[in-house]
Design a protein around this motif. Sequence first.
Motif, PDB file in Angstrom:
ATOM      1  N   THR A 118      56.191  -8.635  -8.275  1.00  0.00           N
ATOM      2  CA  THR A 118      55.707  -9.855  -8.928  1.00  0.00           C
ATOM      3  C   THR A 118      56.625 -11.028  -8.633  1.00  0.00           C
ATOM      4  OG1 THR A 118      54.633  -8.632 -10.726  1.00  0.00           O
ATOM      5  CG2 THR A 118      55.241 -10.919 -11.175  1.00  0.00           C
ATOM      6  N   ARG A 119      57.917 -10.784  -8.728  1.00  0.00           N
ATOM      7  CA  ARG A 119      58.892 -11.851  -8.472  1.00  0.00           C
ATOM      8  C   ARG A 119      58.747 -12.387  -7.038  1.00  0.00           C
ATOM      9  NH1 ARG A 119      62.851  -9.150 -10.096  1.00  0.00           N
ATOM     10  NH2 ARG A 119      62.958  -9.974 -12.199  1.00  0.00           N
ATOM     11  N   ARG A 120      58.566 -11.500  -6.083  1.00  0.00           N
ATOM     12  CA  ARG A 120      58.441 -11.918  -4.687  1.00  0.00           C
ATOM     13  C   ARG A 120      57.112 -12.619  -4.430  1.00  0.00           C
ATOM     14  NH1 ARG A 120      61.110  -6.897  -1.179  1.00  0.00           N
ATOM     15  NH2 ARG A 120      62.942  -6.623  -2.514  1.00  0.00           N
ATOM     16  N   ILE A 121      56.056 -12.134  -5.061  1.00  0.00           N
ATOM     17  CA  ILE A 121      54.741 -12.763  -4.887  1.00  0.00           C
ATOM     18  C   ILE A 121      54.740 -14.172  -5.463  1.00  0.00           C
ATOM     19  CG2 ILE A 121      52.341 -12.692  -5.723  1.00  0.00           C
ATOM     20  CD1 ILE A 121      52.532  -9.609  -5.408  1.00  0.00           C
ATOM     21  N   ARG A 122      55.326 -14.342  -6.625  1.00  0.00           N
ATOM     22  CA  ARG A 122      55.353 -15.672  -7.252  1.00  0.00           C
ATOM     23  C   ARG A 122      56.167 -16.652  -6.420  1.00  0.00           C
ATOM     24  NH1 ARG A 122      51.914 -17.546  -9.571  1.00  0.00           N
ATOM     25  NH2 ARG A 122      53.157 -18.832 -10.963  1.00  0.00           N
ATOM     26  N   ALA A 123      57.179 -16.141  -5.731  1.00  0.00           N
ATOM     27  CA  ALA A 123      57.984 -17.009  -4.878  1.00  0.00           C
ATOM     28  C   ALA A 123      57.252 -17.361  -3.587  1.00  0.00           C
ATOM     29  CB  ALA A 123      59.322 -16.339  -4.549  1.00  0.00           C
ATOM     30  N   ALA A 124      56.527 -16.399  -3.020  1.00  0.00           N
ATOM     31  CA  ALA A 124      55.886 -16.599  -1.723  1.00  0.00           C
ATOM     32  C   ALA A 124      54.492 -17.202  -1.821  1.00  0.00           C
ATOM     33  CB  ALA A 124      55.813 -15.265  -0.971  1.00  0.00           C
ATOM     34  N   VAL A 125      53.727 -16.767  -2.823  1.00  0.00           N
ATOM     35  CA  VAL A 125      52.335 -17.225  -2.969  1.00  0.00           C
ATOM     36  C   VAL A 125      52.092 -17.576  -4.447  1.00  0.00           C
ATOM     37  CG1 VAL A 125      49.917 -16.727  -2.395  1.00  0.00           C
ATOM     38  CG2 VAL A 125      51.746 -15.532  -1.183  1.00  0.00           C
ATOM     39  N   PRO A 126      52.652 -18.677  -4.910  1.00  0.00           N
ATOM     40  CA  PRO A 126      52.582 -18.996  -6.346  1.00  0.00           C
ATOM     41  C   PRO A 126      51.172 -19.223  -6.870  1.00  0.00           C
ATOM     42  CG  PRO A 126      53.440 -20.855  -5.073  1.00  0.00           C
ATOM     43  CD  PRO A 126      53.406 -19.684  -4.148  1.00  0.00           C
ATOM     44  N   GLU A 127      50.223 -19.492  -5.985  1.00  0.00           N
ATOM     45  CA  GLU A 127      48.859 -19.724  -6.457  1.00  0.00           C
ATOM     46  C   GLU A 127      48.149 -18.426  -6.847  1.00  0.00           C
ATOM     47  OE1 GLU A 127      48.660 -19.790  -1.858  1.00  0.00           O
ATOM     48  OE2 GLU A 127      50.052 -20.361  -3.467  1.00  0.00           O
ATOM     49  N   THR A 128      48.689 -17.271  -6.454  1.00  0.00           N
ATOM     50  CA  THR A 128      48.114 -15.987  -6.865  1.00  0.00           C
ATOM     51  C   THR A 128      48.660 -15.593  -8.232  1.00  0.00           C
ATOM     52  OG1 THR A 128      47.764 -15.168  -4.608  1.00  0.00           O
ATOM     53  CG2 THR A 128      47.963 -13.529  -6.343  1.00  0.00           C
ATOM     54  N   ALA A 129      47.757 -15.399  -9.177  1.00  0.00           N
ATOM     55  CA  ALA A 129      48.164 -14.989 -10.528  1.00  0.00           C
ATOM     56  C   ALA A 129      48.412 -13.484 -10.549  1.00  0.00           C
ATOM     57  CB  ALA A 129      47.082 -15.357 -11.536  1.00  0.00           C
ATOM     58  N   VAL A 130      49.413 -13.063 -11.309  1.00  0.00           N
ATOM     59  CA  VAL A 130      49.717 -11.639 -11.445  1.00  0.00           C
ATOM     60  C   VAL A 130      49.380 -11.201 -12.870  1.00  0.00           C
ATOM     61  CG1 VAL A 130      51.471  -9.845 -11.326  1.00  0.00           C
ATOM     62  CG2 VAL A 130      51.571 -11.782  -9.748  1.00  0.00           C
ATOM     63  N   LEU A 131      48.526 -10.187 -12.962  1.00  0.00           N
ATOM     64  CA  LEU A 131      48.162  -9.594 -14.241  1.00  0.00           C
ATOM     65  C   LEU A 131      48.655  -8.157 -14.246  1.00  0.00           C
ATOM     66  CD1 LEU A 131      46.644  -9.500 -16.961  1.00  0.00           C
ATOM     67  CD2 LEU A 131      44.550  -8.985 -15.671  1.00  0.00           C
ATOM     68  N   MET A 132      49.639  -7.856 -15.082  1.00  0.00           N
ATOM     69  CA  MET A 132      50.161  -6.498 -15.159  1.00  0.00           C
ATOM     70  C   MET A 132      49.148  -5.623 -15.905  1.00  0.00           C
ATOM     71  SD  MET A 132      52.952  -7.337 -13.672  1.00  0.00           S
ATOM     72  CE  MET A 132      53.760  -5.735 -13.598  1.00  0.00           C
ATOM     73  N   LEU A 133      48.879  -4.451 -15.353  1.00  0.00           N
ATOM     74  CA  LEU A 133      47.998  -3.477 -15.989  1.00  0.00           C
ATOM     75  C   LEU A 133      48.700  -2.134 -15.895  1.00  0.00           C
ATOM     76  CD1 LEU A 133      45.264  -2.949 -17.345  1.00  0.00           C
ATOM     77  CD2 LEU A 133      44.308  -2.489 -15.083  1.00  0.00           C
ATOM     78  N   THR A 134      49.278  -1.694 -17.000  1.00  0.00           N
ATOM     79  CA  THR A 134      50.204  -0.567 -16.956  1.00  0.00           C
ATOM     80  C   THR A 134      50.147   0.236 -18.243  1.00  0.00           C
ATOM     81  OG1 THR A 134      52.545   0.010 -16.700  1.00  0.00           O
ATOM     82  CG2 THR A 134      52.047  -2.059 -17.831  1.00  0.00           C
ATOM     83  N   MET A 135      50.813   1.378 -18.254  1.00  0.00           N
ATOM     84  CA  MET A 135      50.896   2.194 -19.456  1.00  0.00           C
ATOM     85  C   MET A 135      52.199   1.928 -20.215  1.00  0.00           C
ATOM     86  SD  MET A 135      51.704   5.919 -17.708  1.00  0.00           S
ATOM     87  CE  MET A 135      51.998   6.727 -19.293  1.00  0.00           C
ATOM     88  N   TYR A 136      53.077   1.112 -19.665  1.00  0.00           N
ATOM     89  CA  TYR A 136      54.390   0.869 -20.276  1.00  0.00           C
ATOM     90  C   TYR A 136      54.338  -0.383 -21.157  1.00  0.00           C
ATOM     91  CZ  TYR A 136      55.892   4.241 -16.804  1.00  0.00           C
ATOM     92  OH  TYR A 136      56.028   5.371 -16.043  1.00  0.00           O
ATOM     93  N   ASP A 137      54.696  -0.204 -22.439  1.00  0.00           N
ATOM     94  CA  ASP A 137      54.658  -1.357 -23.353  1.00  0.00           C
ATOM     95  C   ASP A 137      55.977  -1.566 -24.082  1.00  0.00           C
ATOM     96  OD1 ASP A 137      54.600   0.837 -25.026  1.00  0.00           O
ATOM     97  OD2 ASP A 137      53.086   0.016 -26.379  1.00  0.00           O
TER      98      ASP A 137
END
Length: 223
Positions: free
Chosen positions: A67-86
Amino acid sequence: MTVRILLADDHPVVRGGLRALLDTIDGLEVVGEVGDGEAAVREVQLSRPDVILMDVRMPVLDGVEATRRIRAAVPETAVLMLTMYDDDATVFTAMQAGARGYLLKGAEQDEIVGAVRAVVAGQAIFGPGVAARILAHFSASPARVEVPFPELTDREREILDLLATGSRTGAIAQQLFLSPKTVSNHLTSIFAKLQVADRAAAIIRAREGGLGESGRGEGGRAP
Protein backbone atom coordinates in the motif's frame (compact mmCIF):
# COMPACT_ATOMS: atom_id res chain seq x y z
CA MET A 1 -18.43 5.48 -15.18
CA THR A 2 -17.11 1.95 -14.66
CA VAL A 3 -14.95 1.45 -11.56
CA ARG A 4 -11.91 -0.69 -12.41
CA ILE A 5 -10.83 -3.01 -9.60
CA LEU A 6 -7.69 -5.07 -8.93
CA LEU A 7 -7.83 -7.94 -6.42
CA ALA A 8 -4.77 -8.74 -4.27
CA ASP A 9 -5.04 -11.83 -2.07
CA ASP A 10 -2.83 -14.90 -1.79
CA HIS A 11 -5.85 -17.24 -1.64
CA PRO A 12 -7.26 -18.06 -5.11
CA VAL A 13 -10.61 -19.08 -3.60
CA VAL A 14 -10.99 -15.66 -1.97
CA ARG A 15 -10.11 -13.89 -5.21
CA GLY A 16 -12.55 -16.07 -7.12
CA GLY A 17 -15.33 -15.31 -4.66
CA LEU A 18 -14.69 -11.57 -4.83
CA ARG A 19 -14.59 -11.60 -8.61
CA ALA A 20 -17.87 -13.52 -8.77
CA LEU A 21 -19.43 -11.04 -6.35
CA LEU A 22 -18.18 -7.87 -8.01
CA ASP A 23 -18.79 -8.97 -11.59
CA THR A 24 -22.53 -9.10 -10.85
CA ILE A 25 -22.64 -5.38 -10.04
CA ASP A 26 -23.26 -2.85 -12.80
CA GLY A 27 -20.53 -0.25 -13.03
CA LEU A 28 -17.82 -2.44 -11.48
CA GLU A 29 -15.16 -4.33 -13.44
CA VAL A 30 -12.44 -6.60 -12.06
CA VAL A 31 -9.44 -5.95 -14.30
CA GLY A 32 -6.97 -8.35 -12.69
CA GLU A 33 -5.89 -10.56 -9.80
CA VAL A 34 -2.54 -10.97 -8.02
CA GLY A 35 -1.37 -13.23 -5.22
CA ASP A 36 1.35 -11.21 -3.48
CA GLY A 37 2.20 -7.62 -2.59
CA GLU A 38 5.05 -7.20 -5.03
CA ALA A 39 2.83 -8.29 -7.91
CA ALA A 40 0.17 -5.87 -6.66
CA VAL A 41 2.57 -2.92 -6.88
CA ARG A 42 3.68 -3.96 -10.35
CA GLU A 43 0.16 -4.55 -11.67
CA VAL A 44 -1.16 -1.24 -10.33
CA GLN A 45 1.58 0.57 -12.21
CA LEU A 46 0.69 -1.31 -15.39
CA SER A 47 -3.13 -1.29 -15.34
CA ARG A 48 -3.83 1.83 -13.23
CA PRO A 49 -7.06 0.56 -11.61
CA ASP A 50 -9.37 2.92 -9.73
CA VAL A 51 -9.17 0.79 -6.59
CA ILE A 52 -7.30 -2.25 -5.31
CA LEU A 53 -8.79 -4.62 -2.73
CA MET A 54 -5.75 -5.55 -0.67
CA ASP A 55 -5.18 -8.31 1.87
CA VAL A 56 -2.75 -7.59 4.73
CA ARG A 57 -0.81 -10.83 5.02
CA MET A 58 0.66 -11.88 1.67
CA PRO A 59 3.95 -13.47 0.58
CA VAL A 60 6.93 -11.64 -0.96
CA LEU A 61 5.61 -8.23 0.19
CA ASP A 62 2.87 -7.67 2.77
CA GLY A 63 -0.21 -5.60 2.01
CA VAL A 64 0.78 -2.66 4.20
CA GLU A 65 4.16 -2.16 2.52
CA ALA A 66 2.53 -2.71 -0.88
CA THR A 67 0.00 0.00 0.00
CA ARG A 68 2.78 2.41 0.91
CA ARG A 69 4.54 1.82 -2.42
CA ILE A 70 1.33 2.05 -4.44
CA ARG A 71 0.35 5.35 -2.83
CA ALA A 72 3.79 6.73 -3.63
CA ALA A 73 3.86 5.50 -7.23
CA VAL A 74 0.19 5.71 -8.28
CA PRO A 75 -1.60 7.99 -5.80
CA GLU A 76 -4.77 8.10 -7.88
CA THR A 77 -5.42 4.39 -7.13
CA ALA A 78 -7.39 3.99 -3.91
CA VAL A 79 -6.45 1.13 -1.59
CA LEU A 80 -9.20 -0.70 0.29
CA MET A 81 -7.91 -3.24 2.79
CA LEU A 82 -10.00 -6.42 2.96
CA THR A 83 -8.57 -8.74 5.58
CA MET A 84 -9.27 -10.93 8.59
CA TYR A 85 -6.92 -8.93 10.86
CA ASP A 86 -8.55 -6.25 13.01
CA ASP A 87 -5.94 -5.63 15.72
CA ASP A 88 -5.16 -1.98 16.43
CA ALA A 89 -1.56 -2.15 15.21
CA THR A 90 -2.51 -3.56 11.81
CA VAL A 91 -5.43 -1.17 11.32
CA PHE A 92 -3.46 1.98 12.14
CA THR A 93 -0.34 0.89 10.27
CA ALA A 94 -2.44 0.27 7.15
CA MET A 95 -4.10 3.67 7.41
CA GLN A 96 -0.75 5.39 7.96
CA ALA A 97 0.51 3.64 4.81
CA GLY A 98 -2.27 5.31 2.83
CA ALA A 99 -5.21 2.91 2.76
CA ARG A 100 -8.51 4.77 2.36
CA GLY A 101 -10.65 2.01 3.80
CA TYR A 102 -10.50 -1.08 5.98
CA LEU A 103 -13.03 -3.92 5.88
CA LEU A 104 -12.98 -7.35 7.45
CA LYS A 105 -13.46 -10.48 5.38
CA GLY A 106 -16.99 -11.69 5.84
CA ALA A 107 -18.47 -8.26 5.12
CA GLU A 108 -21.76 -8.31 3.23
CA GLN A 109 -21.86 -7.69 -0.52
CA ASP A 110 -23.55 -4.31 -0.14
CA GLU A 111 -20.91 -3.23 2.38
CA ILE A 112 -18.02 -4.17 0.06
CA VAL A 113 -19.61 -2.52 -2.98
CA GLY A 114 -20.40 0.61 -0.98
CA ALA A 115 -16.86 0.76 0.34
CA VAL A 116 -15.39 0.41 -3.17
CA ARG A 117 -17.48 3.30 -4.45
CA ALA A 118 -16.73 5.40 -1.36
CA VAL A 119 -12.94 5.12 -1.50
CA VAL A 120 -12.93 5.84 -5.25
CA ALA A 121 -14.90 9.00 -4.45
CA GLY A 122 -12.20 10.03 -1.99
CA GLN A 123 -13.98 9.04 1.22
CA ALA A 124 -12.53 7.04 4.10
CA ILE A 125 -14.56 3.95 4.95
CA PHE A 126 -14.33 1.41 7.76
CA GLY A 127 -16.25 -1.72 8.69
CA PRO A 128 -18.33 -1.48 11.89
CA GLY A 129 -15.81 -3.32 14.09
CA VAL A 130 -12.88 -1.34 12.76
CA ALA A 131 -14.75 1.97 13.09
CA ALA A 132 -15.46 1.17 16.74
CA ARG A 133 -11.75 0.61 17.37
CA ILE A 134 -10.81 3.90 15.71
CA LEU A 135 -13.41 5.83 17.71
CA ALA A 136 -12.21 4.20 20.94
CA HIS A 137 -8.63 5.13 20.09
CA PHE A 138 -9.38 8.80 19.50
CA SER A 139 -11.71 9.09 22.47
CA ALA A 140 -9.07 7.70 24.82
CA SER A 141 -6.76 9.83 26.89
CA PRO A 142 -4.86 12.30 24.71
CA ALA A 143 -1.63 11.54 26.52
CA ARG A 144 1.14 11.38 23.98
CA VAL A 145 2.68 7.99 23.34
CA GLU A 146 6.38 8.15 22.70
CA VAL A 147 7.55 5.96 19.85
CA PRO A 148 10.82 4.15 20.66
CA PHE A 149 13.70 4.84 18.30
CA PRO A 150 11.98 7.48 16.15
CA GLU A 151 14.99 7.54 13.84
CA LEU A 152 13.93 4.11 12.53
CA THR A 153 11.25 3.49 9.91
CA ASP A 154 8.16 1.51 10.90
CA ARG A 155 9.54 -1.57 9.16
CA GLU A 156 12.94 -1.23 10.85
CA ARG A 157 11.25 -0.86 14.24
CA GLU A 158 9.18 -3.96 13.53
CA ILE A 159 12.29 -5.96 12.65
CA LEU A 160 14.17 -4.66 15.69
CA ASP A 161 11.24 -5.67 17.90
CA LEU A 162 11.40 -9.23 16.56
CA LEU A 163 15.19 -9.26 16.88
CA ALA A 164 14.83 -8.28 20.53
CA THR A 165 12.66 -11.37 21.16
CA GLY A 166 15.56 -13.55 20.11
CA SER A 167 14.33 -14.28 16.59
CA ARG A 168 16.96 -15.01 13.99
CA THR A 169 17.06 -13.53 10.50
CA GLY A 170 15.29 -16.45 8.84
CA ALA A 171 12.47 -16.46 11.38
CA ILE A 172 11.99 -12.70 11.05
CA ALA A 173 11.88 -13.01 7.26
CA GLN A 174 9.29 -15.77 7.44
CA GLN A 175 7.07 -13.91 9.88
CA LEU A 176 7.11 -10.66 7.88
CA PHE A 177 6.95 -12.35 4.45
CA LEU A 178 10.30 -10.86 3.47
CA SER A 179 13.44 -12.44 2.04
CA PRO A 180 16.35 -13.05 4.45
CA LYS A 181 18.46 -10.67 2.32
CA THR A 182 15.89 -7.89 2.75
CA VAL A 183 15.89 -8.44 6.51
CA SER A 184 19.71 -8.37 6.55
CA ASN A 185 19.69 -5.07 4.65
CA HIS A 186 17.25 -3.61 7.17
CA LEU A 187 19.44 -4.84 10.05
CA THR A 188 22.46 -3.12 8.54
CA SER A 189 20.50 0.13 8.41
CA ILE A 190 19.27 -0.37 11.98
CA PHE A 191 22.81 -0.94 13.31
CA ALA A 192 24.00 2.23 11.59
CA LYS A 193 21.14 4.39 12.90
CA LEU A 194 21.48 3.05 16.45
CA GLN A 195 25.28 3.27 16.21
CA VAL A 196 25.79 -0.28 17.42
CA ALA A 197 28.37 -2.75 16.17
CA ASP A 198 26.41 -6.00 16.07
CA ARG A 199 23.16 -7.86 16.76
CA ALA A 200 23.88 -8.39 20.44
CA ALA A 201 24.34 -4.66 21.01
CA ALA A 202 21.19 -3.91 19.01
CA ILE A 203 19.19 -6.35 21.12
CA ILE A 204 20.38 -4.66 24.31
CA ARG A 205 19.41 -1.22 22.98
CA ALA A 206 16.04 -2.54 21.81
CA ARG A 207 15.19 -4.11 25.15
CA GLU A 208 16.26 -0.97 26.99
CA GLY A 209 13.79 0.88 24.76
CA GLY A 210 10.96 -1.51 25.64
CA LEU A 211 10.97 -3.64 22.49
CA GLY A 212 10.85 -7.41 22.41
CA GLU A 213 8.57 -7.78 25.42
CA SER A 214 5.91 -9.86 23.62
CA GLY A 215 8.37 -12.61 22.74
CA ARG A 216 10.09 -13.03 26.11
CA GLY A 217 9.63 -16.27 27.90
CA GLU A 218 8.56 -18.23 24.80
CA GLY A 219 11.72 -20.16 24.36
CA GLY A 220 13.40 -17.75 21.93
CA ARG A 221 17.11 -17.13 22.29
CA ALA A 222 19.09 -14.14 21.29
CA PRO A 223 21.65 -14.90 18.59
